[in-house]
Design a protein around this motif. Sequence first.
Motif, short mmCIF file in Angstrom:
data_model
loop_
_atom_site.label_atom_id
_atom_site.label_comp_id
_atom_site.label_asym_id
_atom_site.label_seq_id
_atom_site.Cartn_x
_atom_site.Cartn_y
_atom_site.Cartn_z
N VAL A 30 0.67 -1.45 0.07
CA VAL A 30 0.11 0.28 -0.09
C VAL A 30 1.02 1.32 -0.01
CG1 VAL A 30 -1.89 1.12 1.14
CG2 VAL A 30 -1.66 -1.23 1.48
N PHE A 31 0.55 2.21 -0.90
CA PHE A 31 1.46 3.46 -0.94
C PHE A 31 0.55 4.64 -1.41
CE2 PHE A 31 1.49 0.95 -4.91
CZ PHE A 31 0.77 1.69 -5.69
N PRO A 32 0.91 5.87 -0.88
CA PRO A 32 0.19 6.95 -1.17
C PRO A 32 0.06 7.31 -2.84
CG PRO A 32 2.00 7.50 -0.30
CD PRO A 32 2.16 6.15 -0.19
N TRP A 33 -1.20 7.84 -3.12
CA TRP A 33 -1.46 8.26 -4.48
C TRP A 33 -2.64 8.87 -4.61
CZ3 TRP A 33 1.92 6.97 -8.32
CH2 TRP A 33 1.51 7.43 -9.58
N LYS A 34 -2.68 10.02 -5.39
CA LYS A 34 -3.97 10.90 -5.47
C LYS A 34 -4.80 10.15 -6.20
CE LYS A 34 -6.27 14.53 -5.31
NZ LYS A 34 -7.04 14.90 -4.07
N ILE A 35 -5.99 9.96 -5.54
CA ILE A 35 -7.09 8.94 -6.23
C ILE A 35 -7.98 10.00 -6.99
CG2 ILE A 35 -8.79 7.36 -6.10
CD1 ILE A 35 -5.94 6.36 -5.56
N THR A 36 -8.03 10.09 -8.37
CA THR A 36 -8.88 10.92 -9.00
C THR A 36 -10.12 9.97 -9.35
OG1 THR A 36 -7.73 10.36 -11.17
CG2 THR A 36 -6.88 12.03 -9.74
N GLU A 37 -11.05 10.81 -10.24
CA GLU A 37 -12.22 10.02 -10.78
C GLU A 37 -11.87 9.31 -12.10
OE1 GLU A 37 -15.24 13.09 -11.52
OE2 GLU A 37 -15.61 13.64 -9.52
N ASP A 38 -10.64 9.43 -12.48
CA ASP A 38 -10.27 8.79 -13.73
C ASP A 38 -9.69 7.20 -13.21
OD1 ASP A 38 -10.76 10.76 -15.44
OD2 ASP A 38 -8.75 11.73 -14.83
N HIS A 40 -10.15 3.43 -11.87
CA HIS A 40 -11.59 2.65 -11.96
C HIS A 40 -10.88 1.11 -11.40
CE1 HIS A 40 -14.10 5.77 -13.17
NE2 HIS A 40 -12.99 5.79 -14.47
N PRO A 41 -11.44 0.42 -10.88
CA PRO A 41 -11.37 -1.19 -10.76
C PRO A 41 -10.96 -1.91 -12.09
CG PRO A 41 -13.05 -0.43 -9.09
CD PRO A 41 -12.96 0.71 -10.03
N GLY A 42 -9.79 -2.60 -12.16
CA GLY A 42 -9.73 -3.41 -13.19
C GLY A 42 -8.34 -2.72 -14.08
N GLN A 43 -8.17 -1.56 -13.67
CA GLN A 43 -6.99 -0.99 -14.42
C GLN A 43 -5.72 -1.50 -13.73
OE1 GLN A 43 -8.22 3.43 -13.77
NE2 GLN A 43 -7.79 3.63 -15.91
N PHE A 44 -4.63 -1.14 -14.39
CA PHE A 44 -3.32 -1.64 -13.95
C PHE A 44 -2.34 -0.41 -13.85
CE2 PHE A 44 -2.93 -1.82 -18.40
CZ PHE A 44 -1.65 -1.40 -18.71
N ILE A 45 -1.20 -0.73 -13.11
CA ILE A 45 -0.13 0.39 -13.35
C ILE A 45 1.25 -0.33 -13.72
CG2 ILE A 45 -1.18 1.79 -11.61
CD1 ILE A 45 0.58 0.41 -9.33
N PRO A 97 -2.52 5.10 -13.73
CA PRO A 97 -2.90 3.64 -14.19
C PRO A 97 -3.01 3.88 -15.58
CG PRO A 97 -4.20 4.69 -12.23
CD PRO A 97 -3.46 5.80 -12.71
N TYR A 98 -3.57 2.59 -16.13
CA TYR A 98 -3.63 2.34 -17.39
C TYR A 98 -4.86 1.45 -17.60
CZ TYR A 98 0.93 4.50 -18.08
OH TYR A 98 2.03 5.08 -18.19
N GLY A 99 -5.38 1.35 -19.01
CA GLY A 99 -6.33 0.69 -19.30
C GLY A 99 -7.72 0.68 -19.09
N HIS A 100 -8.60 -0.09 -19.43
CA HIS A 100 -9.98 -0.01 -19.39
C HIS A 100 -10.56 -1.03 -18.40
CE1 HIS A 100 -14.27 0.57 -20.62
NE2 HIS A 100 -14.63 -0.52 -20.62
N GLY A 101 -11.13 -0.55 -17.22
CA GLY A 101 -11.62 -1.37 -16.17
C GLY A 101 -13.03 -1.75 -16.34
N GLY A 118 -6.09 -13.38 -8.83
CA GLY A 118 -6.91 -12.58 -9.86
C GLY A 118 -8.05 -12.01 -8.97
N ILE A 119 -8.21 -12.36 -7.98
CA ILE A 119 -9.22 -11.71 -6.87
C ILE A 119 -8.88 -10.15 -6.70
CG2 ILE A 119 -8.25 -12.11 -4.78
CD1 ILE A 119 -11.81 -12.15 -5.43
N ALA A 120 -7.49 -10.02 -6.91
CA ALA A 120 -7.02 -8.63 -6.61
C ALA A 120 -7.68 -7.51 -7.57
CB ALA A 120 -5.31 -8.75 -7.07
N SER A 121 -7.92 -8.00 -8.90
CA SER A 121 -8.60 -7.14 -9.74
C SER A 121 -9.90 -6.65 -9.41
CB SER A 121 -8.56 -7.77 -11.21
OG SER A 121 -9.21 -7.14 -12.27
N LEU A 122 -10.62 -7.54 -8.62
CA LEU A 122 -11.89 -7.44 -8.28
C LEU A 122 -12.16 -6.75 -6.95
CD1 LEU A 122 -13.21 -11.06 -9.10
CD2 LEU A 122 -13.49 -8.91 -10.81
N ALA A 123 -11.20 -6.85 -6.05
CA ALA A 123 -11.49 -6.43 -4.60
C ALA A 123 -11.83 -5.10 -4.42
CB ALA A 123 -10.15 -6.73 -3.99
N PRO A 124 -11.11 -3.97 -5.33
CA PRO A 124 -11.83 -2.62 -5.26
C PRO A 124 -13.19 -2.33 -5.81
CG PRO A 124 -9.59 -2.93 -6.51
CD PRO A 124 -10.25 -4.24 -6.21
N LEU A 125 -13.49 -3.43 -6.42
CA LEU A 125 -15.16 -2.94 -6.80
C LEU A 125 -15.90 -2.85 -5.53
CD1 LEU A 125 -15.18 -5.71 -9.60
CD2 LEU A 125 -15.67 -3.28 -9.75
#
Length: 269
Positions: A30-38, A40-45, A97-101, A118-125
């Motif tokens: 876990v690390f600090p990051w400015k969470i913007t409206e852009d 979304h769950p499913g994206q990657f870094i 982040p990149y991609g389409h969530g 793979g549950i990691a992709s779903l957990a933020p939902l």
Amino acid sequence: MISNVYDDEVPQVVTIKETIIETPTVKTFVFPWKITEDIHPGQFIMVWDLDKEKPMTISIIDRENNLMGITVRKAGPFTTNLYENVDVGDKIGIRGPYGHGYDLGKYKKVLAVGGGSGIASLAPLTSFYDNIELISAASTKDELVFVDRFKNIDVEVHECTDDGSQGFKGFSTELAENLIRDGDYDIIIGCGPEIMSYKLYELSLKYDIDCQFALDRFMKCGLGICGQCCMDDTGVRVCVEGPVFDKEQLGQLSEFGKYRRDASGSIVK
């Protein structure tokens, strides 16, 4: 100053604030990051360490505290080093982040299936929607990810293990079909081994419900420039048009559930 990097593709150096040992082989950072409206769950870094970059799905999106997280299963040298040698106070490079969530705004009841890490992709939902029902699957009890995390939130979780050591005994696809047959889900989504996603896709056809699945392909740039993650027959880029694809898109991808390509571009079935 913490910022996302849509306008700056140079990795931003972040300091690890917390680590969580999820299983004997899986660890969350876990690390600090400015969470913007852009975001979304499913994206990657893209994560930079040991002079290399690897794509990692975002497993924590904490809008209240401006925190982000990734969850790593140790496998090769890169992930093993993260798991064993990176801890609180250490620094890593991040871009994205990149991609389409996942796009779930029009659905009333969602069944989400996570296989292994793979549950990691779903957990933020669960931080964005209140209509998510989860299947968390692994080979055995000790490899179930986010058990404590899900216990602390108001979401229904069905645990599933191949050996029956926890929850349903059998494959996640079997449990999913049982639930779909008896439930009223509008869509099934998932992330995990592609054979799992493909069988869930077949269930979506059989029971005539929508689906969205996150696919995993070898990525080099994350920006859609190198073409490494292009899918046959359409040429869509997993890093840009994906990694989450809907039912119509999946039906056009001839390699989905059949093969992938390695770093050299060779087909791997």
